[in-house]
Design an enzyme around this catalytic site. Structure first.
Site, PDB file in Angstrom:
ATOM      1  N   GLU A   7       0.827  -1.207   0.000  1.00 49.53           N
ATOM      2  CA  GLU A   7       0.000   0.000   0.000  1.00 49.53           C
ATOM      3  C   GLU A   7       0.865   1.263   0.000  1.00 49.53           C
ATOM      4  O   GLU A   7       0.445   2.311  -0.469  1.00 49.53           O
ATOM      5  CB  GLU A   7      -0.914  -0.034   1.235  1.00 49.53           C
ATOM      6  N   HIS A  62       7.389 -26.681   0.685  1.00 45.78           N
ATOM      7  CA  HIS A  62       6.672 -27.770   0.016  1.00 45.78           C
ATOM      8  C   HIS A  62       5.530 -27.252  -0.828  1.00 45.78           C
ATOM      9  O   HIS A  62       4.642 -28.012  -1.207  1.00 45.78           O
ATOM     10  CB  HIS A  62       6.193 -28.780   1.068  1.00 45.78           C
ATOM     11  N   LYS A  78     -13.151   2.070  -1.611  1.00 44.99           N
ATOM     12  CA  LYS A  78     -14.042   2.505  -0.516  1.00 44.99           C
ATOM     13  C   LYS A  78     -15.172   3.361  -1.101  1.00 44.99           C
ATOM     14  O   LYS A  78     -16.337   3.185  -0.770  1.00 44.99           O
ATOM     15  CB  LYS A  78     -13.266   3.371   0.490  1.00 44.99           C
TER      16      LYS A  78
END
Ligand code: PA5
Length: 472
Positions: free
Chosen positions: A298, A327, A441
């Protein structure tokens, strides 16, 4: 904690495997680093000039919170007396830090321990608006024994305020005018709705300083209150941050891990290393990787530089856990595209020692493990991964933590914050805004019909409609 102890607890930055002589052509020479000195010095100067000002208020958090810390500790003591659960309602910077520090510094099964062993309330950090998650949470909480902490700097974030509305309604139905005894607000003192709501409801309130953005807020009440509630030594956390701050204010790049790490990442980005993998070799640090991912993504992921030029800067952070992801991910890291820098975090001394039991003597392929410890195994696997990556020419470096304790976690948080600040300056972007987050937003506000977002709503309605033919 005396000076010798602090020195012994100093985090180290091992960048051998970023160097040509170890990793081959993709790496850097001493000459490359020397050439980067000017960029690093400019970034250093800007950070030094701006620290404590504007959105760099976070640099002062290790020093300027004496009274706040006292208030937090007193509040945490009361919470411990009255409540069994502490629930954080927040998202992004208001949630990732508390989660990371809780995982790092509490018993790894804290919430599952019996009360007699746990000693402190359980902690839940609720950072989504998934209805199933909310229902599940309410299934396990006894509201009589639960304190909530709504955390939002803007006081407007839909996800957090939706959670607040749901919980406050339940609390009012159950406790009437005593509902406010179950809710603490952490928010901006001036801006947003939460501060107004908190005042009208009579909520105990902690403040997020103006110059401290969400992702830089772990060392203010956003993170300190939940940490204190679960018994974490927040004074030592801040002491660790202060210790690292001194190191990061060293002008000499070779003595300043944040500046050097920022430069190496910056130079790597210039070579097309667009992915930053964060791979702690310790379960206690697994959510530190999530916290780092937000901080790095961000802060640095920006379309334009400070002069408005298109730069599309940033490195995509990826979290991984050693040894687990050996793995699953390491195959790609070793043999996939040459587009990554891998940051490994190693821990020298774990808080538990577990010996691998004897057995299977007739199977040498298994019994070679016997008598060793899991401590040796996890650290050997870390060294083995570093070796495997390096021999495949993959840029990697290691942060070494002597132990995971409040002091070293404070150091680690602050190190990454400083590294981000330096790297943002090198990229010439605004490290502290998040226009991309605001975009999402605002679109949510528009979809929900919030006043003031009519134009966004119209824009969204006029956007091309999805076609059925592309949904199969
Ligand atoms: O770093 C940031 O600023 C964001 O990730 C915020 O923390 C997040 O969007 C939540 O914002 P707020 O604290 O205003 O609710």
């Amino acid at each position: 904690m005396n000076a010798t102890w602090r020195k012994n607890m100093q985090i180290k930055f091992d960048y051998n495997n970023m160097m040509k002589e170890f990793v081959g052509d993709d790496g850097f020479s001493d000459g490359d680093i020397a050439e980067g000195k000017k960029i690093a010095a400019e970034a250093y100067a800007k950070v030094a000039e701006n620290r404590g000002k504007g959105m760099m208020g976070w640099t002062e958090l290790p020093y300027n919170q004496k009274e706040i810390v006292a208030d937090i500790l007193a509040t945490a003591k009361e919470i411990k007396k009255k409540f069994d659960n502490f629930v954080v309602l927040g998202i992004g910077g208001s949630a990732l830090g508390p989660t990371a520090v809780f995982q790092a510094l509490c018993h790894l099964r804290h919430n599952e321990l019996p009360k007699s062993k746990r000693k402190y309330p359980k902690l839940y950090v609720e950072d989504n608006v998934d209805p199933e998650r909310m229902s599940a949470l309410l299934d396990v909480l006894d509201l009589n024994k639960t304190m909530f902490n709504v955390v939002t700097k803007s006081g407007a974030t839909s996800e957090t305020m939706a959670q607040y509305l749901i919980i406050m309604n339940l609390l009012k139905n159950k406790f009437g005018d005593k509902a406010n005894e179950h809710m603490i607000a952490t928010t901006s003192a001036q801006k947003g709705n939460l501060i107004k709501i908190a005042k009208s409801e009579g909520l105990k309130t902690f403040y997020i300083p103006d110059g401290v953005g969400g992702r830089f807020s772990e060392l203010c009440p956003v993170g300190l209150l939940p940490a204190a509630v679960v018994g974490i030594d927040i004074k030592n956390l801040l002491a660790g941050a202060a210790y690292m701050d001194k190191i990061c204010m060293n002008k000499d790049m070779k003595k300043n891990p944040a500046l050097l790490a920022a430069l190496l990442q910056y130079l790597a980005m210039k070579k097309g290393k667009n992915i930053s993998v964060m791979m702690p070799y310790a379960d206690s640090l697994r959510y530190m990787a999530d916290w780092y991912c937000q901080l790095w993504a961000e802060s640095l992921g920006k379309a334009t530089d400070k002069n408005g030029n298109s730069v599309y800067a940033g490195q995509t952070p990826v979290k991984a856990l050693g040894v687990t992801d050996q793995h699953s991910q390491v195959q790609l890291y070793r043999e996939g595209p040459f587009d990554k820098v891998i940051t490994i975090i190693g821990v020298e001394k774990f808080r538990s020692n577990v010996t691998i039991s004897n057995g299977c003597e007739e199977f040498p392929d298994v019994s070679f493990l016997c008598g060793h410890t899991m401590n040796e195994l996890i650290n050997s696997e870390r060294v083995a991964t570093e070796y495997a990556l390096t021999t495949a020419g993959r840029l990697n470096h290691t942060i070494i933590m002597p132990e995971v304790n409040a002091f070293t976690v404070g150091e680690l948080l602050y190190l990454f914050e400083m590294q981000t600040a330096f790297c943002g300056e090198m990229l010439g972007i605004d490290t502290y805004n998040q226009p991309g987050v605001e975009g999402g937003k605002n679109a949510t506000y528009a979809l929900f019909g919030k006043k003031g977002y009519e134009a966004t709503k119209r824009e969204m309605e006029e956007a091309p409609k999805k076609k059925e033919q592309y949904i199969i």
